[in-house]
Scaffold this motif. Structure first.
Motif, PDB file in Angstrom:
ATOM      1  N   UNK B  55     -54.001 -56.699 -55.269  1.00  0.00           N
ATOM      2  CA  UNK B  55     -54.836 -57.822 -54.818  1.00  0.00           C
ATOM      3  C   UNK B  55     -53.981 -58.979 -54.300  1.00  0.00           C
ATOM      4  N   UNK B  56     -52.862 -59.253 -54.992  1.00  0.00           N
ATOM      5  CA  UNK B  56     -52.068 -60.400 -54.578  1.00  0.00           C
ATOM      6  C   UNK B  56     -51.256 -60.085 -53.326  1.00  0.00           C
ATOM      7  N   UNK B  57     -50.866 -58.824 -53.140  1.00  0.00           N
ATOM      8  CA  UNK B  57     -50.128 -58.462 -51.923  1.00  0.00           C
ATOM      9  C   UNK B  57     -50.985 -58.792 -50.707  1.00  0.00           C
ATOM     10  N   UNK B  58     -52.272 -58.514 -50.834  1.00  0.00           N
ATOM     11  CA  UNK B  58     -53.188 -58.792 -49.730  1.00  0.00           C
ATOM     12  C   UNK B  58     -53.350 -60.304 -49.552  1.00  0.00           C
ATOM     13  N   UNK B  59     -53.435 -61.029 -50.692  1.00  0.00           N
ATOM     14  CA  UNK B  59     -53.601 -62.477 -50.626  1.00  0.00           C
ATOM     15  C   UNK B  59     -52.377 -63.129 -49.969  1.00  0.00           C
ATOM     16  N   UNK B  60     -51.182 -62.598 -50.268  1.00  0.00           N
ATOM     17  CA  UNK B  60     -49.959 -63.140 -49.666  1.00  0.00           C
ATOM     18  C   UNK B  60     -49.948 -62.843 -48.164  1.00  0.00           C
ATOM     19  N   UNK B  61     -50.347 -61.610 -47.830  1.00  0.00           N
ATOM     20  CA  UNK B  61     -50.400 -61.205 -46.436  1.00  0.00           C
ATOM     21  C   UNK B  61     -51.374 -62.087 -45.638  1.00  0.00           C
ATOM     22  N   UNK B  62     -52.511 -62.405 -46.281  1.00  0.00           N
ATOM     23  CA  UNK B  62     -53.524 -63.238 -45.623  1.00  0.00           C
ATOM     24  C   UNK B  62     -53.134 -64.713 -45.614  1.00  0.00           C
TER      25      UNK B  62
END
Lengths: 323, 340
Positions: B55-62
């Motif tokens: 979930x956080x990998x996506x949040x960082x990417x976004x």
């Protein structure tokens, strides 16, 4: 006068038959359980005790050889080895009967490597066994986590049948483990390896001077213990429908407890295999008794502690006789 | 020309009027968040860390946050985790999301973090220090719910077998207290025996097998999760009819339930906390960093699977793991506004 004589008799008995106390303890507890249960369910209790006791016995035998090699020798990597070996076996077998032997071989091989690594740390880096096996258990547990990731693969049907099945009411696993115990008793008391282990435990320098290959024998002992733990891991996974990361946890203290309750000297150099079976039955029946009596969680721990201390004290007559 | 200007002005006005409502969506893209976790040795915690990472990998990417590192201590020890928290303070994180080794032993380190201006959000195993946020599990309710369910299934009541967790832990005490409360509400039930299961299938299997010879016929088995499959195997091995065992969302439990359901219509329900609750901790921390007004005490929703939802529940359960769900920013906002 009578008490003195009976005390001396008890000490003598502890010396000649140290395994007796665990069996007597198991019998007493069994009787109490039956009485509390209106003398019913005996067959069911014995069957369950034999099948769960077998796991204690398997790890106990390996641990016993380690403890026999003298003060300070102990294998704390048992739970991690159980977790890793169980995961390796279930993955290799993949639920297929044809792969049982390769899976078992892979698990035992992993056990052998772990045992070798343990002894490597002890011998090469001169780390005390308690620290060496504890640190290697961290590594092994991490490997089990990475490798297994909590994967639960069902065991092959035939292996599950061996782990849970019965012949004439006697669990198959118990029969296998009793045979294993007989073989290991012969190894301990009659083979060069067994006698070397005992000699090392009594006096490592004397054993060395007498021509015992101390290093090789200790190496073999740690490897043996890890292989037994690995075997236990395979059977435990087969018994409970798949390997799980924490299934070995309770076997750290249990493996040591069955050795000590079984009448093996913690100081090493004096051990027996049959007492381990007595102690394994004792430990399981103790849980059964406390559950039958309906003892609550807190009191249960106190009872377990007190009863184990009582049996060890009774069986400990030997230590006084030694000095 | 003038007209366009007016429209622009109106647009700007509307935007500024709307601003307060979007306050919790203020920019957090330069913020660094860390997960401090005390234990990774079982499948629940493994899934918890994995959910966090995904979930956080996506949040960082976004670009929602700058970073979100996951840290776990080797041993389940409060001293080691306190040291880890101190390191995080020095590293200058903006928020720490915490699954604590102890409810009180970390309070000193947590206070230091708060004093350094760091937002501390504890979840699952929470801390009592007042400056930290708590996303707690209502374990007591998990106990009460089991008896409520059984009362519906068996209005006449009957004896029950209770499987306890790890003795001495607060989770075990709370679920047990909930079960007792449920029995007070439905006095037609009684606990015939209680055994220790340690939340482990193999331990539960052994304990239940040991109590079976002396156990009267029970209508249900109340559990704490991670022990239902072991209990079922013990009943099966003894050749006894399996009573209604409350399950704990583990894949082996759900698979067994599914088999029984297809075979003989076996009915029960299953409940646990989704390991993805770590992602709820992440979004709550993000909301606080974004300036949202968040109450200090929040309640984790229980993930419950009923008879009809079993197939869907199995789909949400990875092989060998626990039924999981990753929470979204919207769900975190909902949780926050419902707690106000």
């Amino acid at each position: 006068m009578t008490t003195k004589r009976s005390a001396a008799g008890l000490a003598g008995l502890a010396r000649s038959a140290p395994w007796l106390f665990s069996f007597v303890g198991a019998l007493v507890i069994f009787a109490v359980t039956l009485a509390a249960n209106n003398w019913s369910g005996a067959g069911q209790i014995i069957t369950a005790a034999l099948s769960f006791g077998a796991f204690y016995a398997i790890v106990g035998i390996g641990q016993m050889f380690v403890i026999t090699t003298g003060p300070g020798n102990i294998d704390l990597s048992v739970p991690a080895t159980i977790a890793l070996a169980g995961a390796i076996a279930m993955t290799t077998m993949g639920g297929s009967d044809a792969m049982i032997l390769p899976g078992l071989a892979a698990a035992i091989a992993a056990g052998f490597l772990i045992g070798s690594f343990n002894y490597l740390l002890i011998w090469l880096l001169r780390i005390p066994p308690i620290i060496a096996t504890l640190s290697s258990s961290f590594i092994v547990q991490s490997l089990a986590i990475v490798y297994g990731r909590g994967l639960r693969i069902a065991p092959p049907p035939f292996l599950a049948e061996i782990a849970t099945g019965r012949v004439l009411g006697v669990p198959i696993l118990a029969i296998v483990t009793i045979l294993l115990a007989v073989v290991m008793a012969v190894v301990l008391h009659r083979s060069v390896y067994g006698r070397s282990v005992t000699a090392i435990g009594q006096n490592i320098n004397a054993a060395d001077l007498a021509g015992v290959r101390v290093g090789t024998m200790r190496f073999a002992t740690y490897a043996l213990s890890a292989c037994f733990a690995a075997f236990c891991g395979v059977m435990l996974a087969a018994f409970s429908g798949g390997a799980s990361l924490n299934m070995g946890e309770e076997y750290l203290l249990a493996s040591i407890a069955v050795v000590v309750i079984g009448g093996t000297s913690v100081a090493g150099g004096f051990s027996n295999v049959s007492g381990i079976w007595g102690a394994a039955l004792f430990l399981y029946l103790l849980i059964t008794m406390l559950n039958t009596l309906g003892v609550g969680a807190g009191l249960r721990q106190i009872f377990t502690g007190v009863i184990i201390v009582a049996v060890i004290t009774l069986a400990g007559g030997r230590k006084k006789g030694r000095g | 020309m003038v007209r366009t200007k007016l429209i622009c002005l109106a647009g700007a006005l509307a935007l500024s009027a709307a601003m307060p409502a979007f306050a919790q969506d203020a920019d957090t893209s330069d913020k660094n968040v860390a997960l401090s976790n005390n234990y990774a040795g079982n499948s629940w915690r493994q899934a918890m860390i994995k959910s966090w990472q995904e979930a956080t990998a996506k949040a960082v990417e976004d670009g929602v946050v700058a970073s979100a590192d996951a840290n776990t201590t080797a041993e389940n020890s409060a001293t080691e985790q306190a040291a880890q928290l101190q390191n995080m303070i020095l590293q200058g994180y903006d928020a720490i999301v915490l699954n604590a080794a102890s409810p009180t032993a970390l309070n000193g380190a947590v206070k230091e973090a708060c004093d350094a201006g760091i937002t501390v959000v504890s979840f699952d195993a929470t801390v009592t220090e007042e400056c930290a946020w708590r996303i707690a599990v209502d374990f007591k309710k998990m106990g009460v719910d089991q008896i409520d369910y059984l009362a519906e299934r068996y209005p006449d009541g009957g004896p029950l077998l209770e499987i306890r967790g790890l003795p001495g832990t607060s989770v075990d005490e709370q679920i047990h207290a909930g079960i007792l409360e449920g029995i007070e509400k439905h006095p037609q039930f009684e606990i015939a025996r209680e055994v220790q299961g340690d939340w482990t299938q193999t331990v539960a299997q052994k304990s239940v097998a040991s109590v079976l010879p002396s156990l009267p016929d029970v209508v249900g088995v109340v559990t704490q999760g991670g022990d239902g499959y072991g209990a079922a195997r013990a009943f099966e091995a003894a050749g006894r009819e399996v009573p209604t065992i409350i399950m704990g969302n583990r894949s082996d439990e759900l698979q067994w339930w599914k088999e029984q359901k297809d075979e003989n219509g076996y009915e029960t329900f299953s409940q646990s906390i989704a390991p993805g609750v770590s992602t709820l901790g992440f979004w709550v921390a993000q909301q606080i960093l974004a300036g949202a007004d968040v109450p200090k005490d929040l309640q984790v929703p229980t993930l419950r699977i009923d008879q009809d939802g079993l197939d869907q529940g199995l789909e949400m359960t990875p092989e060998g793991g626990v039924t999981n769900k990753e929470y979204t920013r919207e769900e975190a906002q909902e949780l926050i506004s419902s707690a106000k």
